[in-house]
Scaffold this motif. Structure first.
Motif, mmCIF file in Angstrom:
data_model
loop_
_atom_site.group_PDB
_atom_site.id
_atom_site.type_symbol
_atom_site.label_atom_id
_atom_site.label_comp_id
_atom_site.label_asym_id
_atom_site.label_seq_id
_atom_site.Cartn_x
_atom_site.Cartn_y
_atom_site.Cartn_z
ATOM 1 N N ARG A 42 0.840 -1.211 0.000
ATOM 2 C CA ARG A 42 0.000 0.000 0.000
ATOM 3 C C ARG A 42 0.866 1.249 0.000
ATOM 4 N NH1 ARG A 42 -4.232 1.476 3.095
ATOM 5 N NH2 ARG A 42 -5.121 -0.579 3.298
ATOM 6 N N TYR A 43 0.330 2.299 -0.618
ATOM 7 C CA TYR A 43 0.967 3.623 -0.564
ATOM 8 C C TYR A 43 -0.016 4.503 0.208
ATOM 9 C CZ TYR A 43 3.463 1.997 -4.809
ATOM 10 O OH TYR A 43 4.201 1.304 -5.734
ATOM 11 N N GLY A 44 0.242 4.779 1.456
ATOM 12 C CA GLY A 44 -0.709 5.562 2.252
ATOM 13 C C GLY A 44 -2.071 4.893 2.220
ATOM 14 N N ALA A 45 -3.062 5.616 1.725
ATOM 15 C CA ALA A 45 -4.429 5.072 1.720
ATOM 16 C C ALA A 45 -4.684 4.162 0.519
ATOM 17 C CB ALA A 45 -5.422 6.230 1.713
ATOM 18 N N ILE A 46 -3.754 4.128 -0.444
ATOM 19 C CA ILE A 46 -4.002 3.352 -1.672
ATOM 20 C C ILE A 46 -3.462 1.931 -1.529
ATOM 21 C CG2 ILE A 46 -3.458 3.169 -4.137
ATOM 22 C CD1 ILE A 46 -3.223 6.249 -4.118
ATOM 23 N N GLN A 47 -4.361 0.971 -1.659
ATOM 24 C CA GLN A 47 -3.946 -0.432 -1.615
ATOM 25 C C GLN A 47 -3.560 -0.812 -3.053
ATOM 26 O OE1 GLN A 47 -4.142 -2.309 1.443
ATOM 27 N NE2 GLN A 47 -2.811 -3.728 0.349
ATOM 28 N N ALA A 48 -2.259 -0.792 -3.363
ATOM 29 C CA ALA A 48 -1.818 -1.032 -4.751
ATOM 30 C C ALA A 48 -1.855 -2.512 -5.106
ATOM 31 C CB ALA A 48 -0.408 -0.478 -4.944
ATOM 32 N N LEU A 49 -1.559 -3.392 -4.141
ATOM 33 C CA LEU A 49 -1.610 -4.848 -4.378
ATOM 34 C C LEU A 49 -2.215 -5.513 -3.146
ATOM 35 C CD1 LEU A 49 1.983 -5.482 -5.833
ATOM 36 C CD2 LEU A 49 -0.169 -5.532 -7.131
ATOM 37 N N GLY A 85 -3.396 -5.571 -17.095
ATOM 38 C CA GLY A 85 -4.345 -4.833 -16.266
ATOM 39 C C GLY A 85 -4.392 -3.392 -16.713
ATOM 40 N N PRO A 86 -5.485 -2.693 -16.401
ATOM 41 C CA PRO A 86 -5.590 -1.286 -16.801
ATOM 42 C C PRO A 86 -4.626 -0.412 -15.998
ATOM 43 C CG PRO A 86 -7.474 -1.924 -15.445
ATOM 44 C CD PRO A 86 -6.664 -3.169 -15.676
ATOM 45 N N ASN A 87 -4.504 0.852 -16.349
ATOM 46 C CA ASN A 87 -3.640 1.770 -15.609
ATOM 47 C C ASN A 87 -4.045 1.780 -14.140
ATOM 48 O OD1 ASN A 87 -2.318 2.468 -17.902
ATOM 49 N ND2 ASN A 87 -3.378 4.422 -18.197
ATOM 50 N N GLY A 88 -3.045 1.722 -13.277
ATOM 51 C CA GLY A 88 -3.329 1.793 -11.848
ATOM 52 C C GLY A 88 -3.674 0.458 -11.217
ATOM 53 N N SER A 89 -3.600 -0.637 -11.978
ATOM 54 C CA SER A 89 -3.996 -1.936 -11.415
ATOM 55 C C SER A 89 -2.890 -2.578 -10.572
ATOM 56 C CB SER A 89 -4.439 -2.884 -12.530
ATOM 57 O OG SER A 89 -3.415 -3.016 -13.484
ATOM 58 N N GLY A 90 -1.683 -2.003 -10.629
ATOM 59 C CA GLY A 90 -0.614 -2.508 -9.759
ATOM 60 C C GLY A 90 0.523 -3.207 -10.478
ATOM 61 N N LYS A 91 0.542 -3.149 -11.807
ATOM 62 C CA LYS A 91 1.550 -3.883 -12.583
ATOM 63 C C LYS A 91 2.969 -3.398 -12.258
ATOM 64 C CE LYS A 91 -0.236 -2.563 -16.559
ATOM 65 N NZ LYS A 91 -1.275 -1.647 -16.052
ATOM 66 N N THR A 92 3.151 -2.082 -12.310
ATOM 67 C CA THR A 92 4.491 -1.525 -12.076
ATOM 68 C C THR A 92 4.933 -1.776 -10.637
ATOM 69 O OG1 THR A 92 4.149 0.124 -13.783
ATOM 70 C CG2 THR A 92 5.848 0.611 -12.165
ATOM 71 N N THR A 93 3.998 -1.690 -9.720
ATOM 72 C CA THR A 93 4.326 -1.969 -8.313
ATOM 73 C C THR A 93 4.801 -3.413 -8.170
ATOM 74 O OG1 THR A 93 2.718 -0.333 -7.576
ATOM 75 C CG2 THR A 93 3.358 -2.013 -5.971
ATOM 76 N N LEU A 94 4.110 -4.325 -8.825
ATOM 77 C CA LEU A 94 4.490 -5.739 -8.753
ATOM 78 C C LEU A 94 5.897 -5.962 -9.318
ATOM 79 C CD1 LEU A 94 3.268 -8.437 -7.892
ATOM 80 C CD2 LEU A 94 2.545 -8.761 -10.246
ATOM 81 N N ASP A 132 8.647 -3.575 -18.485
ATOM 82 C CA ASP A 132 7.415 -2.861 -18.113
ATOM 83 C C ASP A 132 6.891 -2.131 -19.344
ATOM 84 O OD1 ASP A 132 5.312 -1.785 -16.758
ATOM 85 O OD2 ASP A 132 6.502 -0.574 -15.371
ATOM 86 N N GLU A 133 5.744 -2.557 -19.839
ATOM 87 C CA GLU A 133 5.078 -1.932 -20.993
ATOM 88 C C GLU A 133 6.074 -1.685 -22.141
ATOM 89 O OE1 GLU A 133 1.765 -1.031 -21.159
ATOM 90 O OE2 GLU A 133 1.079 -0.853 -19.065
ATOM 91 N N PRO A 134 6.678 -2.745 -22.684
ATOM 92 C CA PRO A 134 7.777 -2.553 -23.648
ATOM 93 C C PRO A 134 7.385 -1.902 -24.970
ATOM 94 C CG PRO A 134 7.170 -4.879 -23.493
ATOM 95 C CD PRO A 134 6.433 -4.170 -22.390
HETATM 96 P P1 ATP Z 1 0.340 2.295 -14.911
HETATM 97 O O1 ATP Z 1 0.239 1.498 -16.166
HETATM 98 O O2 ATP Z 1 -0.477 3.553 -14.918
HETATM 99 O O3 ATP Z 1 1.745 2.492 -14.397
HETATM 100 P P2 ATP Z 1 0.063 0.099 -13.070
HETATM 101 O O4 ATP Z 1 -0.900 -1.000 -13.346
HETATM 102 O O5 ATP Z 1 1.494 -0.143 -13.357
HETATM 103 O O6 ATP Z 1 -0.414 1.407 -13.798
HETATM 104 P P3 ATP Z 1 0.910 1.016 -10.487
HETATM 105 O O7 ATP Z 1 1.749 2.075 -11.108
HETATM 106 O O8 ATP Z 1 1.567 -0.118 -9.821
HETATM 107 O O9 ATP Z 1 -0.138 0.458 -11.535
HETATM 108 O O10 ATP Z 1 -0.075 1.739 -9.440
HETATM 109 C C1 ATP Z 1 -0.983 1.046 -8.608
HETATM 110 C C2 ATP Z 1 -1.679 2.057 -7.700
HETATM 111 O O11 ATP Z 1 -0.743 2.600 -6.774
HETATM 112 C C3 ATP Z 1 -2.276 3.247 -8.449
HETATM 113 O O12 ATP Z 1 -3.463 3.623 -7.787
HETATM 114 C C4 ATP Z 1 -1.215 4.302 -8.306
HETATM 115 O O13 ATP Z 1 -1.791 5.596 -8.356
HETATM 116 C C5 ATP Z 1 -0.653 4.017 -6.928
HETATM 117 N N1 ATP Z 1 0.768 4.382 -6.805
HETATM 118 C C6 ATP Z 1 1.797 3.896 -7.543
HETATM 119 N N2 ATP Z 1 2.980 4.419 -7.123
HETATM 120 C C7 ATP Z 1 2.684 5.242 -6.101
HETATM 121 C C8 ATP Z 1 3.478 6.080 -5.239
HETATM 122 N N3 ATP Z 1 4.810 6.152 -5.344
HETATM 123 N N4 ATP Z 1 2.820 6.796 -4.300
HETATM 124 C C9 ATP Z 1 1.482 6.731 -4.164
HETATM 125 N N5 ATP Z 1 0.679 5.956 -4.926
HETATM 126 C C10 ATP Z 1 1.267 5.231 -5.887
#
Ligand code: ATP
Length: 228
Positions: free
Chosen positions: A12-19, A36-45, A152-154
């Motif tokens: 999680r990032y603060g209030a956002i549960q990313a995964l 997954g769509p934008n914001g689904s957590g791919k980059t975090t993973l 990541d998104e090549p």
């Molecule tokens: P994208 O294709 O837009 O990068 P994604 O599927 O890779 O999307 P992430 O970038 O992992 O998704 O983001 C997952 C969630 O975590 C989103 O709601 C994003 O706004 C939030 N998030 C990602 N990085 C941070 C950060 N450093 N601080 C706060 N929130 C973040």
């Protein structure tokens, strides 16, 4: 032996549960799409499995072992656009990359050949097409001959020709035995390039498995309709 195995990963990032509790396995030799769509957590993973970020909960293994620096050398990554120098040649740019990554300089010609750039290796980077620039970025990730590539998104931001070139290169690398893990928001890309897929939505794993099995599932139709 799975190349990567995730168990209940949460972040999680603060209030956002990313995964939330994500678990799946990447088999050796797969082209594994994280869709997954934008914001689904791919980059975090991808950040977690490459040690750029720490998971809050859960664990993962690499090559069936706890992640260790020695294992990470077997993983080439392309997580963001590399800062190549526009006025240097592709070869000179890879000399710098090899030095930073502590990979042998003798490997440069090999990776340029794999990426189909041998005949333009002494041209300045700024004269490259978008597809060539991205192929050079993948060549850089291949320095040291890692067994696994994480991308990541090549194809993001490329023109249609560049997209085709990069997808072709990914397929060619898979044929040569590399395991490839890539994030994408494009179902079409996953269908064309991947053997396996994990679908993320709002940080949760919805489905995972071989692409043909996942796409044939009845619940997949509803899910893709909900995503678009
Ligand atoms: P994208 O294709 O837009 O990068 P994604 O599927 O890779 O999307 P992430 O970038 O992992 O998704 O983001 C997952 C969630 O975590 C989103 O709601 C994003 O706004 C939030 N998030 C990602 N990085 C941070 C950060 N450093 N601080 C706060 N929130 C973040």
């Amino acid at each position: 032996m799975p190349i990567l195995s995730l168990k209940h990963i949460s972040k999680r990032y603060g209030a956002i549960q990313a995964l939330s509790g994500v678990s799946f396995e990447v088999p050796k030799g797969a082209v594994f799409g994280i869709l997954g769509p934008n914001g689904s957590g791919k980059t975090t993973l991808l950040g977690i499995v490459t040690d750029v970020l720490k998971a809050d909960e859960g664990s993962y293994s690499l090559f069936d072992a706890p992640p260790a620096a020695s294992l990470r050398r077997q993983i080439g990554t392309l997580l963001e656009t590399p800062n190549f120098y526009h006025y240097l040649s592709a070869y000179q740019n890879l000399q710098i990359a090899a030095s930073i990554k502590q990979r042998p300089e003798t490997d440069i010609s090999r990776v340029l050949g794999i990426a189909g750039l041998a005949n333009r290796q002494h041209s300045r980077f700024k004269t490259y097409s978008l597809g060539m620039k991205q192929r050079l970025a993948i060549a850089s990730a291949l320095l040291g001959d890692p067994e696994v590539l994480i991308l990541d998104e090549p194809t993001n931001g490329l023109d249609p020709a560049g997209i085709a070139e990069v997808r072709e290169l990914i397929l060619q690398l898979a044929q040569s035995g590399k395991t490839i893990i890539l994030a994408s928001h494009l179902l079409d890309e996953v269908e064309k390039v991947c053997s396996h897929v994990a679908i993320l939505q709002q940080g949760k794993l919805l489905l995972s498995g071989p692409v043909n099995e996942v796409l044939a599932r009845e619940d997949f139709v509803e899910l893709s309709a909900a995503d678009n």
